[in-house]
Design a protein around this motif. Structure first.
Motif, mmCIF file in Angstrom:
data_model
loop_
_atom_site.group_PDB
_atom_site.id
_atom_site.type_symbol
_atom_site.label_atom_id
_atom_site.label_comp_id
_atom_site.label_asym_id
_atom_site.label_seq_id
_atom_site.Cartn_x
_atom_site.Cartn_y
_atom_site.Cartn_z
ATOM 1 N N ILE A 108 0.879 -1.162 0.000
ATOM 2 C CA ILE A 108 0.000 0.000 0.000
ATOM 3 C C ILE A 108 0.916 1.211 0.000
ATOM 4 C CG2 ILE A 108 -1.812 1.242 1.221
ATOM 5 C CD1 ILE A 108 -2.338 -1.659 2.545
ATOM 6 N N LEU A 109 0.917 1.900 -1.108
ATOM 7 C CA LEU A 109 1.762 3.081 -1.261
ATOM 8 C C LEU A 109 0.935 4.303 -0.888
ATOM 9 C CD1 LEU A 109 4.515 4.113 -2.203
ATOM 10 C CD2 LEU A 109 3.592 4.192 -4.532
ATOM 11 N N MET A 110 1.441 5.108 0.027
ATOM 12 C CA MET A 110 0.731 6.314 0.475
ATOM 13 C C MET A 110 1.668 7.508 0.349
ATOM 14 S SD MET A 110 -0.911 7.072 4.233
ATOM 15 C CE MET A 110 -1.363 8.731 4.724
ATOM 16 N N ARG A 111 1.197 8.520 -0.355
ATOM 17 C CA ARG A 111 1.974 9.764 -0.382
ATOM 18 C C ARG A 111 1.599 10.568 0.849
ATOM 19 N NH1 ARG A 111 1.838 14.894 -4.431
ATOM 20 N NH2 ARG A 111 3.464 16.039 -3.330
ATOM 21 N N HIS A 112 2.558 11.268 1.408
ATOM 22 C CA HIS A 112 2.295 12.103 2.586
ATOM 23 C C HIS A 112 1.157 13.076 2.298
ATOM 24 C CE1 HIS A 112 3.955 15.818 0.964
ATOM 25 N NE2 HIS A 112 4.937 15.083 0.448
ATOM 26 N N ALA A 113 0.544 13.582 3.346
ATOM 27 C CA ALA A 113 -0.561 14.537 3.223
ATOM 28 C C ALA A 113 -0.031 15.943 2.907
ATOM 29 C CB ALA A 113 -1.374 14.544 4.513
ATOM 30 N N LYS A 114 -0.951 16.847 2.629
ATOM 31 C CA LYS A 114 -0.618 18.226 2.234
ATOM 32 C C LYS A 114 0.176 18.925 3.332
ATOM 33 C CE LYS A 114 -1.132 21.653 -0.667
ATOM 34 N NZ LYS A 114 -0.330 21.637 -1.857
ATOM 35 N N ARG A 125 6.290 15.649 7.667
ATOM 36 C CA ARG A 125 4.983 15.581 7.012
ATOM 37 C C ARG A 125 4.564 14.142 6.728
ATOM 38 N NH1 ARG A 125 8.799 17.478 3.665
ATOM 39 N NH2 ARG A 125 9.010 16.659 1.539
ATOM 40 N N ALA A 126 5.523 13.275 6.403
ATOM 41 C CA ALA A 126 5.211 11.873 6.143
ATOM 42 C C ALA A 126 4.944 11.131 7.455
ATOM 43 C CB ALA A 126 6.353 11.209 5.383
ATOM 44 N N ALA A 127 5.786 11.350 8.441
ATOM 45 C CA ALA A 127 5.626 10.656 9.725
ATOM 46 C C ALA A 127 4.315 11.041 10.401
ATOM 47 C CB ALA A 127 6.815 10.971 10.634
ATOM 48 N N TYR A 128 3.980 12.328 10.367
ATOM 49 C CA TYR A 128 2.734 12.776 11.004
ATOM 50 C C TYR A 128 1.519 12.299 10.210
ATOM 51 C CZ TYR A 128 -0.456 15.827 13.606
ATOM 52 O OH TYR A 128 -1.484 16.320 14.380
ATOM 53 N N ALA A 129 1.604 12.301 8.893
ATOM 54 C CA ALA A 129 0.496 11.778 8.082
ATOM 55 C C ALA A 129 0.251 10.317 8.447
ATOM 56 C CB ALA A 129 0.797 11.917 6.592
ATOM 57 N N TRP A 130 1.328 9.533 8.582
ATOM 58 C CA TRP A 130 1.143 8.134 8.964
ATOM 59 C C TRP A 130 0.574 8.020 10.375
ATOM 60 C CZ3 TRP A 130 -0.484 3.903 7.582
ATOM 61 C CH2 TRP A 130 -0.461 2.814 8.456
ATOM 62 N N ASP A 131 1.059 8.823 11.316
ATOM 63 C CA ASP A 131 0.537 8.761 12.685
ATOM 64 C C ASP A 131 -0.969 9.008 12.696
ATOM 65 O OD1 ASP A 131 3.091 8.274 13.625
ATOM 66 O OD2 ASP A 131 3.403 10.327 14.369
ATOM 67 N N LEU A 132 -1.431 9.991 11.920
ATOM 68 C CA LEU A 132 -2.869 10.288 11.861
ATOM 69 C C LEU A 132 -3.647 9.159 11.190
ATOM 70 C CD1 LEU A 132 -2.706 14.070 10.947
ATOM 71 C CD2 LEU A 132 -3.443 13.075 13.135
ATOM 72 N N ALA A 133 -3.096 8.601 10.123
ATOM 73 C CA ALA A 133 -3.755 7.483 9.445
ATOM 74 C C ALA A 133 -3.791 6.262 10.359
ATOM 75 C CB ALA A 133 -3.032 7.158 8.141
ATOM 76 N N ALA A 134 -2.673 5.960 11.012
ATOM 77 C CA ALA A 134 -2.586 4.780 11.880
ATOM 78 C C ALA A 134 -3.544 4.872 13.064
ATOM 79 C CB ALA A 134 -1.149 4.599 12.373
ATOM 80 N N ALA A 135 -3.816 6.089 13.536
ATOM 81 C CA ALA A 135 -4.745 6.273 14.654
ATOM 82 C C ALA A 135 -6.156 5.809 14.300
ATOM 83 C CB ALA A 135 -4.765 7.740 15.081
ATOM 84 N N GLU A 136 -6.455 5.703 13.010
ATOM 85 C CA GLU A 136 -7.780 5.261 12.551
ATOM 86 C C GLU A 136 -7.872 3.745 12.396
ATOM 87 O OE1 GLU A 136 -10.326 7.297 12.273
ATOM 88 O OE2 GLU A 136 -9.101 9.050 12.759
ATOM 89 N N LEU A 137 -6.768 3.043 12.508
ATOM 90 C CA LEU A 137 -6.755 1.589 12.325
ATOM 91 C C LEU A 137 -7.176 0.884 13.611
ATOM 92 C CD1 LEU A 137 -3.376 1.205 10.422
ATOM 93 C CD2 LEU A 137 -5.679 1.405 9.450
ATOM 94 N N ASP A 138 -7.718 -0.317 13.457
ATOM 95 C CA ASP A 138 -8.062 -1.125 14.634
ATOM 96 C C ASP A 138 -6.803 -1.471 15.414
ATOM 97 O OD1 ASP A 138 -10.790 -1.115 13.957
ATOM 98 O OD2 ASP A 138 -10.551 -2.887 12.696
ATOM 99 N N GLU A 139 -5.750 -1.804 14.683
ATOM 100 C CA GLU A 139 -4.460 -2.108 15.303
ATOM 101 C C GLU A 139 -3.357 -1.608 14.391
ATOM 102 O OE1 GLU A 139 -1.949 -5.980 16.807
ATOM 103 O OE2 GLU A 139 -4.137 -6.075 16.772
#
Length: 190
Positions: free
Chosen positions: A33-39, A89-103
Motif C-alpha cells: 500500500i503506497l501512500m503519499r504524505h498529506a498536504k 509531514r510523512a511521519a505525522y500523516a502516517w501517525d494520523l492514518a494509523a490512529a484510525e486503524l483497529d491495530e
C-alpha cells in the motif's frame, strides 16, 4: 467491490470479482500500500524535512486511515509493517492514518524513503522482509509515481495513477522483488 469512503478521487477497485489472494504454488501474494504524505504547510519557515502538515493535510491523512481500515477489514488481512519516511509531514500523516486503524502495525522509519527518486523507493520495497505480506510505504513524489511505474506489470493496460497528497495505491505482487498489479487507488477529498 471495495468500500469507497474517499469521494474526491474514489478508491477505484481494479481487482476482478472472485480474484484470489492465493499466489498458488508460490504462496500468498504480497500487498504493498503506497501512500503519499498529506498536504504540507509551506508557510512555516523550516527546511524541507521538518515541514509540517497543514489543516487539510491533517484531515486527509485521517480519512486515508479510515479508508485503509475498511479496506483491510474487507480483505481480512492485517497490516504487518509501516515503512515511513522520516520527514515530519510523512511521519505525522502516517501517525494520523494509523490512529484510525483497529491495530497499528510496527513502524520502521526508513531514511531511504525520504527521497524523490523512484529507484530509491524500489530498493526499499525489494528489501522488505519475505515473511511480511502486507506493508504500507509512506513517501514523497515524484518517487511514489515512479515506483508505481516500475512495479506495475507490462502490458496490463494500466495508466499509472497520480499520487497527489494523501493518495493511496494498492499493488499486489508475487514477492517484493517482482512486478505486480494495481488493486485500488484514490485519495481523500480536499
Amino acid at each position: 467491490m471495495f468500500p469507497d469512503p474517499l469521494n474526491a478521487e474514489p478508491m477505484t477497485p481494479v481487482e476482478p470479482e472472485g480474484t484470489s489472494r492465493d499466489g498458488g504454488a508460490e504462496g500468498r501474494l504480497k500487498t504493498l500500500i503506497l501512500m503519499r504524505h498529506a498536504k504540507s504547510d509551506w508557510s512555516v519557515p523550516v527546511d524541507d524535512r521538518r515541514r509540517p502538515l497543514n489543516e487539510r493535510g491533517r484531515r486527509q491523512a485521517a480519512e486515508a486511515g479510515r479508508w485503509l481500515r475498511t479496506f483491510l477489514d474487507a480483505r481480512g488481512e492485517p497490516l504487518e509493517l509501516a515503512v515511513v519516511s522520516p520527514a515530519v509531514r510523512a511521519a505525522y500523516a502516517w501517525d494520523l492514518a494509523a490512529a484510525e486503524l483497529d491495530e497499528a502495525p510496527p513502524v520502521r522509519r526508513e531514511e531511504l524513503a525520504y527521497t524523490f527518486d523512484g529507484d530509491d523507493l524500489h530498493e526499499v520495497v525489494r528489501g522488505l522482509p519475505g515473511d511480511v505480506d502486507t506493508v504500507v510505504l509512506v513517501g514523497h513524489n515524484p518517487a511514489c509515481e515512479e515506483l508505481l511505474d516500475r512495479l506495475l506489470e507490462d502490458g496490463a493496460g494500466e495508466i499509472t495513477p497520480q499520487m497527489k497528497t494523501s493518495a493511496l495505491a494498492v499493488i499486489e505482487l508475487a514477492d517484493w522483488t517482482s512486478r505486480g498489479r494495481l488493486v485500488a487507488h484514490g485519495r481523500p477529498p480536499n
